[in-house]
Motif scaffolding. Structure first.
Motif, PDB file in Angstrom:
ATOM      1  N   VAL A 140      -8.911  19.662  -2.726  1.00 39.43           N
ATOM      2  CA  VAL A 140      -8.369  18.948  -3.894  1.00 39.43           C
ATOM      3  C   VAL A 140      -9.426  18.022  -4.488  1.00 39.43           C
ATOM      4  O   VAL A 140     -10.323  17.560  -3.797  1.00 39.43           O
ATOM      5  CB  VAL A 140      -7.120  18.116  -3.539  1.00 39.43           C
ATOM      6  N   ARG A 141      -9.276  17.764  -5.786  1.00 34.46           N
ATOM      7  CA  ARG A 141     -10.221  16.851  -6.446  1.00 34.46           C
ATOM      8  C   ARG A 141      -9.826  15.401  -6.182  1.00 34.46           C
ATOM      9  O   ARG A 141     -10.671  14.533  -6.063  1.00 34.46           O
ATOM     10  CB  ARG A 141     -10.210  17.103  -7.958  1.00 34.46           C
ATOM     11  N   HIS A 142      -8.505  15.160  -6.123  1.00 35.69           N
ATOM     12  CA  HIS A 142      -8.036  13.780  -5.974  1.00 35.69           C
ATOM     13  C   HIS A 142      -6.991  13.668  -4.872  1.00 35.69           C
ATOM     14  O   HIS A 142      -6.223  14.591  -4.648  1.00 35.69           O
ATOM     15  CB  HIS A 142      -7.399  13.282  -7.281  1.00 35.69           C
ATOM     16  N   VAL A 143      -6.986  12.483  -4.232  1.00 36.06           N
ATOM     17  CA  VAL A 143      -5.909  12.168  -3.297  1.00 36.06           C
ATOM     18  C   VAL A 143      -5.181  10.950  -3.855  1.00 36.06           C
ATOM     19  O   VAL A 143      -5.817   9.993  -4.295  1.00 36.06           O
ATOM     20  CB  VAL A 143      -6.457  11.848  -1.897  1.00 36.06           C
ATOM     21  N   VAL A 144      -3.857  11.039  -3.878  1.00 34.94           N
ATOM     22  CA  VAL A 144      -3.066   9.887  -4.294  1.00 34.94           C
ATOM     23  C   VAL A 144      -2.515   9.257  -3.023  1.00 34.94           C
ATOM     24  O   VAL A 144      -1.818   9.910  -2.249  1.00 34.94           O
ATOM     25  CB  VAL A 144      -1.908  10.301  -5.219  1.00 34.94           C
ATOM     26  N   ILE A 145      -2.868   8.002  -2.787  1.00 33.26           N
ATOM     27  CA  ILE A 145      -2.467   7.329  -1.559  1.00 33.26           C
ATOM     28  C   ILE A 145      -1.290   6.392  -1.856  1.00 33.26           C
ATOM     29  O   ILE A 145      -1.379   5.529  -2.721  1.00 33.26           O
ATOM     30  CB  ILE A 145      -3.647   6.535  -0.965  1.00 33.26           C
ATOM     31  N   VAL A 146      -0.199   6.642  -1.139  1.00 34.73           N
ATOM     32  CA  VAL A 146       1.016   5.856  -1.328  1.00 34.73           C
ATOM     33  C   VAL A 146       1.224   5.007  -0.085  1.00 34.73           C
ATOM     34  O   VAL A 146       1.623   5.515   0.960  1.00 34.73           O
ATOM     35  CB  VAL A 146       2.229   6.793  -1.545  1.00 34.73           C
ATOM     36  N   GLY A 147       0.907   3.717  -0.199  1.00 37.72           N
ATOM     37  CA  GLY A 147       1.014   2.833   0.948  1.00 37.72           C
ATOM     38  C   GLY A 147       1.693   1.522   0.583  1.00 37.72           C
ATOM     39  O   GLY A 147       1.981   1.267  -0.590  1.00 37.72           O
ATOM     40  N   ASP A 148       1.932   0.703   1.590  1.00 39.36           N
ATOM     41  CA  ASP A 148       2.645  -0.561   1.379  1.00 39.36           C
ATOM     42  C   ASP A 148       1.935  -1.452   0.361  1.00 39.36           C
ATOM     43  O   ASP A 148       2.561  -1.999  -0.536  1.00 39.36           O
ATOM     44  CB  ASP A 148       2.761  -1.318   2.701  1.00 39.36           C
ATOM     45  N   ASP A 149       0.625  -1.598   0.526  1.00 46.14           N
ATOM     46  CA  ASP A 149      -0.119  -2.534  -0.316  1.00 46.14           C
ATOM     47  C   ASP A 149       0.027  -2.179  -1.793  1.00 46.14           C
ATOM     48  O   ASP A 149       0.355  -3.022  -2.619  1.00 46.14           O
ATOM     49  CB  ASP A 149      -1.612  -2.513   0.051  1.00 46.14           C
ATOM     50  N   GLU A 150      -0.211  -0.885  -2.111  1.00 41.50           N
ATOM     51  CA  GLU A 150      -0.170  -0.539  -3.528  1.00 41.50           C
ATOM     52  C   GLU A 150       1.252  -0.538  -4.070  1.00 41.50           C
ATOM     53  O   GLU A 150       1.475  -0.992  -5.183  1.00 41.50           O
ATOM     54  CB  GLU A 150      -0.887   0.762  -3.873  1.00 41.50           C
ATOM     55  N   LEU A 151       2.225  -0.088  -3.258  1.00 41.06           N
ATOM     56  CA  LEU A 151       3.602  -0.083  -3.756  1.00 41.06           C
ATOM     57  C   LEU A 151       4.080  -1.505  -4.061  1.00 41.06           C
ATOM     58  O   LEU A 151       4.826  -1.726  -5.003  1.00 41.06           O
ATOM     59  CB  LEU A 151       4.535   0.588  -2.751  1.00 41.06           C
ATOM     60  N   ALA A 152       3.589  -2.465  -3.274  1.00 44.01           N
ATOM     61  CA  ALA A 152       3.965  -3.854  -3.508  1.00 44.01           C
ATOM     62  C   ALA A 152       3.516  -4.300  -4.890  1.00 44.01           C
ATOM     63  O   ALA A 152       4.136  -5.158  -5.514  1.00 44.01           O
ATOM     64  CB  ALA A 152       3.338  -4.744  -2.429  1.00 44.01           C
ATOM     65  N   ARG A 153       2.434  -3.679  -5.392  1.00 42.88           N
ATOM     66  CA  ARG A 153       1.935  -4.024  -6.734  1.00 42.88           C
ATOM     67  C   ARG A 153       2.464  -3.062  -7.796  1.00 42.88           C
ATOM     68  O   ARG A 153       2.027  -3.110  -8.943  1.00 42.88           O
ATOM     69  CB  ARG A 153       0.400  -3.947  -6.748  1.00 42.88           C
ATOM     70  N   GLY A 154       3.338  -2.136  -7.370  1.00 46.03           N
ATOM     71  CA  GLY A 154       3.833  -1.137  -8.311  1.00 46.03           C
ATOM     72  C   GLY A 154       2.782  -0.091  -8.640  1.00 46.03           C
ATOM     73  O   GLY A 154       2.815   0.552  -9.677  1.00 46.03           O
ATOM     74  N   GLU A 155       1.826   0.115  -7.699  1.00 49.06           N
ATOM     75  CA  GLU A 155       0.725   1.041  -7.945  1.00 49.06           C
ATOM     76  C   GLU A 155       0.625   2.080  -6.835  1.00 49.06           C
ATOM     77  O   GLU A 155       1.349   2.020  -5.831  1.00 49.06           O
ATOM     78  CB  GLU A 155      -0.599   0.260  -7.969  1.00 49.06           C
ATOM     79  N   VAL A 156      -0.269   3.018  -7.046  1.00 43.08           N
ATOM     80  CA  VAL A 156      -0.743   3.891  -5.969  1.00 43.08           C
ATOM     81  C   VAL A 156      -2.261   3.898  -6.080  1.00 43.08           C
ATOM     82  O   VAL A 156      -2.809   3.486  -7.101  1.00 43.08           O
ATOM     83  CB  VAL A 156      -0.216   5.332  -6.108  1.00 43.08           C
ATOM     84  N   THR A 157      -2.933   4.352  -5.016  1.00 38.99           N
ATOM     85  CA  THR A 157      -4.393   4.442  -5.072  1.00 38.99           C
ATOM     86  C   THR A 157      -4.783   5.884  -5.374  1.00 38.99           C
ATOM     87  O   THR A 157      -4.259   6.816  -4.751  1.00 38.99           O
ATOM     88  CB  THR A 157      -5.007   4.006  -3.728  1.00 38.99           C
ATOM     89  N   VAL A 158      -5.680   6.079  -6.323  1.00 34.64           N
ATOM     90  CA  VAL A 158      -6.194   7.411  -6.615  1.00 34.64           C
ATOM     91  C   VAL A 158      -7.631   7.481  -6.148  1.00 34.64           C
ATOM     92  O   VAL A 158      -8.470   6.684  -6.571  1.00 34.64           O
ATOM     93  CB  VAL A 158      -6.125   7.711  -8.132  1.00 34.64           C
ATOM     94  N   LYS A 159      -7.891   8.401  -5.254  1.00 34.92           N
ATOM     95  CA  LYS A 159      -9.249   8.551  -4.734  1.00 34.92           C
ATOM     96  C   LYS A 159      -9.848   9.853  -5.246  1.00 34.92           C
ATOM     97  O   LYS A 159      -9.213  10.912  -5.172  1.00 34.92           O
ATOM     98  CB  LYS A 159      -9.211   8.572  -3.213  1.00 34.92           C
TER      99      LYS A 159
END
Length: 414
Positions: free
Chosen positions: A372-391
């Motif tokens: 895959v080109r990208h990984v979307v990381i769904v974790g506590d830290d980002e959800l707390a900010r209403g976000e996800v991390t895109v790597k």
RNA sequence: GUGAGUGUAGCUCAAGGGUAGAGCGCCGGACUGUGGCUCCGGAUGUUGGGGGUUCGAAUCCCCUCACUCACCCCA
């Protein structure tokens, strides 16, 4: 373990890319030349092939999967497509409903033969057929189209061989001439040739036994025995091919194994495929439609072996990879990850997820392996900010993206 | 239908009478939320199947099946 039946084989995901390339190009080219697709049943009445393909052919004599069904009907798995297409053409009066009677089909055929490289008991063909046109310009167009197909697939190191087998008027004279020329040399030929002499003398040209070659080389050529009409037709075909700048060789030794051919026959061979090197072969069959109970219409077509085209296809690495991997960090966030995956898929992205609550590391590993080109990381830290991390895997760079912006963001990144 | 060659782990292949192995791949760990490189650990086989010889067979013999290539034929 239960394995495949002899001569049958699985086409695995790793091969499908190549198959789809062949099928896509084939359909596209057929469209350009005005052909309409049809599909006929894999099972037909046995007599269709006995009458159509020909009683004297090897196909009918020893290669058909023929059996009586539970109602006692003699049926067979189709060993080739042409008779079935002719049947459909006649049965449905396609002559009336099609503006141009050009047809093509793609599908499996069955012949009970000993498998080897490029030859299987279930194999696949692209067939094209045209009915009702006897003019040499069509012969040349069909041949040129076949060449276009092969080169559009990027297949090189091929040769086009053409011939004329004459018609019911002139062929008997040629057979006779062959036997006469053979004369007392006949007993010196191999056993196969002795049999051919009585069944179908033209087949003697198929002989590959070295000892026979001096005799076979000295036999008369079919071109010299064509009737005026057939000779004129064959010359016209060659004229058009030259106009197309299409290189070809005329072979008096090209003999096709089907009974119905008349006049033009041709074959495209690969020079790097082994013994089963015919990529595609075909010709004119002006008497077949009538023979199968239809109107007296000309016919011409060819069959291309898809296995062989796939085999001859140049290597390429355009594998279709997934776009995104959604990694959930922690059991509690898996649900959010699945919901996000659905949104990504709805946006048209090829999206993978992990179903087994693996560690972040394990999920990254899988994502990497999947390409895959990208990984979307769904974790506590980002959800707390209403976000996800895109790597981004290629660079290792990663950043936060608002949850409801991820799909758009990834769509534009790809 | 005929001939030759080959069958050992998911893949590629070692072991040629004495406890079935390696590389790659896979899973896990080192790194409790981050892939590739490295290191460490782990799982997997009725040695295609059946019979025979032998104290003992992946290994030798017979049969059988499959695959591969070629003949034949064809796409």
């Amino acid at each position: 373990m239960i394995s495949t039946v002899r001569g049958m084989r699985d086409i695995l995901p790793a091969d499908m890319e190549r198959w789809q390339r062949v099928e896509t190009v084939a359909r596209q080219i057929c469209g350009c030349y005005g052909y309409r697709e049809l599909r006929t049943p894999l099972i037909e009445r046995e007599e269709l092939f006995v009458k159509g393909t020909g009683e004297s052919t090897d196909i009918v004599q020893k290669e058909m999967y023929a059996f009586a069904d539970k109602g006692g009907e003699r049926v067979t798995l189709r060993p080739e497509a042409t008779p079935g297409i002719v049947r459909a053409f006649v049965e449905h009066g396609l002559e009336q409903s099609l503006s141009v009677p050009k047809l093509f089909t793609l599908g499996p055929m069955f012949r009970y033969e000993r498998p080897q490289k490029g030859r299987y008991r279930q194999f696949h063909q692209l067939n094209i057929e045209v009915f009702g046109v006897g003019d040499a310009s069509l012969d040349a167009e069909v041949i040129e189209m076949a060449c276009t197909l092969v080169s559009a697939l990027g297949i090189d190191e091929t040769e086009l061989v053409i011939s004329s087998v004459g018609c019911p008027v002139c062929r008997p004279a040629f057979s006779e001439a062959l036997l006469k020329a053979l004369g007392e040399d006949l007993p010196k030929l191999c056993g196969d040739c002795q049999r051919r002499a009585t069944s179908n003398p033209l087949r003697i040209f198929d002989c590959k036994v070295p000892a026979d070659q001096p005799i076979v080389d000295g036999l008369p050529h079919s071109e010299d025995y064509l009737c005026d009409a057939c000779r004129g037709h064959f010359e016209a075909v060659q004229g058009y091919l030259r106009a197309y700048d299409q290189p070809f060789q005329v072979s008096h030794r090209l003999v096709r194994g089907l009974d119905y051919y008349t006049r033009t026959t041709f074959e495209i061979r690969s020079l790097k495929l082994g013994a089963q090197n015919a990529l595609l072969g075909g010709g004119r069959y002006d008497g077949l439609v009538k023979e199968l109970g239809g109107p007296d219409r000309a016919g011409i077509g060819f069959a291309a072996g898809l296995e062989r085209l796939v085999l001859a296809l140049p290597e390429s690495d355009d594998a279709v990879l997934p776009d995104v991997f959604v990694a959930a960090i922690g059991e509690a966030n898996r649900e959010a990850a699945f919901v996000l995956a659905r949104a990504l898929r709805a946006g048209g992205l090829r999206t993978l997820v992990d179903y087994e609550a693996r560690s972040a590391k394990a999920q990254m590993k899988r994502a990497n392996r999947a390409g895959v080109r990208h990984v979307v990381i769904v974790g506590d830290d980002e959800l707390a900010r209403g976000e996800v991390t895109v790597k981004t895997m290629a660079t290792g760079e990663q950043h936060g993206v608002a949850r409801d912006r991820v799909v758009d963001s990834l769509l534009s990144a790809l």
